[in-house]
Write an enzyme that holds these catalytic residues in place. Structure first.
Site, PDB file in Angstrom:
ATOM      1  N   ASN A   9      -7.090   0.571  -0.304  1.00  0.00           N
ATOM      2  CA  ASN A   9      -6.872   1.898   0.741  1.00  0.00           C
ATOM      3  C   ASN A   9      -5.576   2.656   0.468  1.00  0.00           C
ATOM      4  OD1 ASN A   9      -6.609   3.760   2.852  1.00  0.00           O
ATOM      5  ND2 ASN A   9      -6.069   1.967   4.302  1.00  0.00           N
ATOM      6  N   TRP A  10      -5.941   3.791  -0.273  1.00  0.00           N
ATOM      7  CA  TRP A  10      -4.681   4.639  -0.803  1.00  0.00           C
ATOM      8  C   TRP A  10      -4.133   5.477   0.432  1.00  0.00           C
ATOM      9  CZ3 TRP A  10      -7.097   7.343  -5.925  1.00  0.00           C
ATOM     10  CH2 TRP A  10      -7.706   6.216  -6.843  1.00  0.00           C
ATOM     11  N   LYS A  11      -4.461   5.297   1.613  1.00  0.00           N
ATOM     12  CA  LYS A  11      -4.108   6.048   2.669  1.00  0.00           C
ATOM     13  C   LYS A  11      -3.825   7.285   2.195  1.00  0.00           C
ATOM     14  CE  LYS A  11      -2.621   1.631   4.611  1.00  0.00           C
ATOM     15  NZ  LYS A  11      -1.522   0.820   5.298  1.00  0.00           N
ATOM     16  N   HIS A  94      -9.025   1.465  11.209  1.00  0.00           N
ATOM     17  CA  HIS A  94      -8.055   0.983  10.681  1.00  0.00           C
ATOM     18  C   HIS A  94      -6.666   1.073  11.814  1.00  0.00           C
ATOM     19  CE1 HIS A  94      -4.050   0.561   8.289  1.00  0.00           C
ATOM     20  NE2 HIS A  94      -4.878   0.014   7.314  1.00  0.00           N
ATOM     21  N   GLU A  96      -4.002   2.062  11.787  1.00  0.00           N
ATOM     22  CA  GLU A  96      -3.132   3.266  11.822  1.00  0.00           C
ATOM     23  C   GLU A  96      -4.058   4.317  12.437  1.00  0.00           C
ATOM     24  OE1 GLU A  96      -2.415   3.299   7.575  1.00  0.00           O
ATOM     25  OE2 GLU A  96      -1.108   1.743   7.751  1.00  0.00           O
ATOM     26  N   GLU A 166      -6.907  -7.382   9.662  1.00  0.00           N
ATOM     27  CA  GLU A 166      -5.126  -7.223   9.145  1.00  0.00           C
ATOM     28  C   GLU A 166      -4.331  -7.145  10.205  1.00  0.00           C
ATOM     29  OE1 GLU A 166      -5.651  -4.023   5.579  1.00  0.00           O
ATOM     30  OE2 GLU A 166      -5.489  -3.051   7.588  1.00  0.00           O
ATOM     31  N   GLY A 172       2.157  -3.280   5.325  1.00  0.00           N
ATOM     32  CA  GLY A 172       3.530  -2.371   4.553  1.00  0.00           C
ATOM     33  C   GLY A 172       5.036  -3.138   4.848  1.00  0.00           C
ATOM     34  N   SER A 212       0.129  -6.682   2.966  1.00  0.00           N
ATOM     35  CA  SER A 212       1.114  -6.919   2.067  1.00  0.00           C
ATOM     36  C   SER A 212       0.464  -7.888   0.986  1.00  0.00           C
ATOM     37  CB  SER A 212       2.391  -7.654   2.704  1.00  0.00           C
ATOM     38  OG  SER A 212       2.967  -6.505   3.452  1.00  0.00           O
ATOM     39  N   GLY A 233      -3.288  -2.030   0.593  1.00  0.00           N
ATOM     40  CA  GLY A 233      -2.568  -0.589   0.718  1.00  0.00           C
ATOM     41  C   GLY A 233      -1.630  -0.464  -0.574  1.00  0.00           C
ATOM     42  N   GLY A 234      -0.231  -0.768  -0.150  1.00  0.00           N
ATOM     43  CA  GLY A 234       0.675  -0.372  -1.278  1.00  0.00           C
ATOM     44  C   GLY A 234       0.407  -0.615  -2.437  1.00  0.00           C
TER      45      GLY A 234
HETATM   46  O1  LIG Z   1      -5.383  -0.739   4.553  1.00  0.00           O
HETATM   47  C1  LIG Z   1      -4.575  -1.543   3.924  1.00  0.00           C
HETATM   48  C2  LIG Z   1      -3.664  -2.361   4.908  1.00  0.00           C
HETATM   49  O2  LIG Z   1      -3.182  -1.387   5.821  1.00  0.00           O
HETATM   50  C3  LIG Z   1      -2.424  -3.158   4.064  1.00  0.00           C
HETATM   51  O3  LIG Z   1      -1.461  -2.336   3.722  1.00  0.00           O
HETATM   52  P1  LIG Z   1      -0.369  -2.976   2.724  1.00  0.00           P
HETATM   53  O4  LIG Z   1      -0.997  -3.749   1.646  1.00  0.00           O
HETATM   54  O5  LIG Z   1       0.431  -1.742   2.246  1.00  0.00           O
HETATM   55  O6  LIG Z   1       0.511  -3.675   3.668  1.00  0.00           O
END
Ligand SMILES: O=C[C@H](O)COP(=O)(O)O
Length: 250
Positions: A9-11, A94, A96, A166, A172, A212, A233-234
């Site tokens: 997920n590149w957000k 999600h 967010e 999640e 994050g 994470s 994510g990150g």
């Molecule tokens: O969609 C992905 C998640 O929100 C996880 O994000 P993260 O891997 O940066 O903690």
């Protein structure tokens, strides 16, 4: 046998040029993949990434979607637009989206139904906040979110989709749920699905862990019996980091 699914997920990251570069780097990675791989760039880069991965085993996903096909919904993207751009998956609910854009279980449910009706596989996100975890509410929260998001679906539809567990406090933050915690909550989500939709749906539905995830912890998380992959994510923003996670699922 559930095939693991690892989604990046590149957000709200990556210009089109940057997205193309990352997709090219990942497409070039050799080797047999045990896991299914999904890239979820921002809307603006979907078509460009689709063109790069079209002859590869990598699939495309979006990060959100409206439930209607078209209409006066300024700023929104419809399920058929995502199909048109080459998507096979869409992340829904999600944390967010829930936190910053007020998405409710009812809204996620509407989106999940629309996605399935357009042959898009939803990746439905559930998870508790730190306050909820510390209050001992984790199971109640994920059960409510799971039932709410999947309400009214057939067992066959539930079997075909993906749930991402999640914990919000792990997103994050660098704090990953322990393998035991993640396994325990995901097994509980599977039991919730069994109670609502039957054992066959529960045995088939894939449930990812997210929060994470990185190369260093992916292999051991993914070795747990109920953890069917990762929503990353990150660590999905750099080819080497994401490849390290994919390698963990070999
Ligand atoms: O969609 C992905 C998640 O929100 C996880 O994000 P993260 O891997 O940066 O903690």
């Amino acid at each position: 046998m559930r095939r693991p699914i690892i989604a990046g997920n590149w957000k709200m990251h990556k210009t089109i040029a940057e997205a193309v570069q990352l997709a090219e780097a990942l497409k070039g990675q050799p080797g047999e993949l045990r896991a299914e791989i999904v890239l979820c760039p921002p809307f603006t880069a979907l078509a460009a990434v689709a063109a790069i991965i079209k002859d590869s085993p990598i699939a495309l996903g979006a990060q959100n979607m409206h439930w209607e096909e078209q209409g006066a919904f300024t700023g929104e993207i419809s399920p058929n637009m995502l199909k048109d751009a080459g998507c096979a998956y869409v992340i829904l609910g999600h944390s967010e989206r829930r936190q910053y854009f007020g998405e409710t279980d009812e809204l996620v449910n509407r989106k999940a139904k629309a996605a399935l009706a357009h042959d898009l596989t939803p990746i439905v996100c559930v998870g508790e906040t730190l306050v909820q975890r510390e209050a001992g509410e984790t199971e109640a929260i994920v059960a409510t979110q799971t039932r709410g998001a999947l309400a009214g679906l057939t067992p066959e539809a539930v079997a075909s989709l993906v749930i991402a567990y999640e914990p919000v406090w792990a997103i994050g933050t660098g704090k990953t749920a322990s393998d035991d915690d993640a396994q325990q909550v995901i097994a509980f989500i599977r039991a919730t699905v069994a109670a609502e939709f039957g054992n066959a749906a529960a045995a088939a539905v894939r449930i990812q862990y997210g929060g994470s995830v990185k190369a260093a912890n992916a292999a051991s998380l993914l070795s747990r019996p109920d953890i069917d992959g990762a929503l990353v994510g990150g660590a999905s923003l750099k080819a080497a980091d994401f490849q390290g996670i994919i390698d963990g699922a070999r």
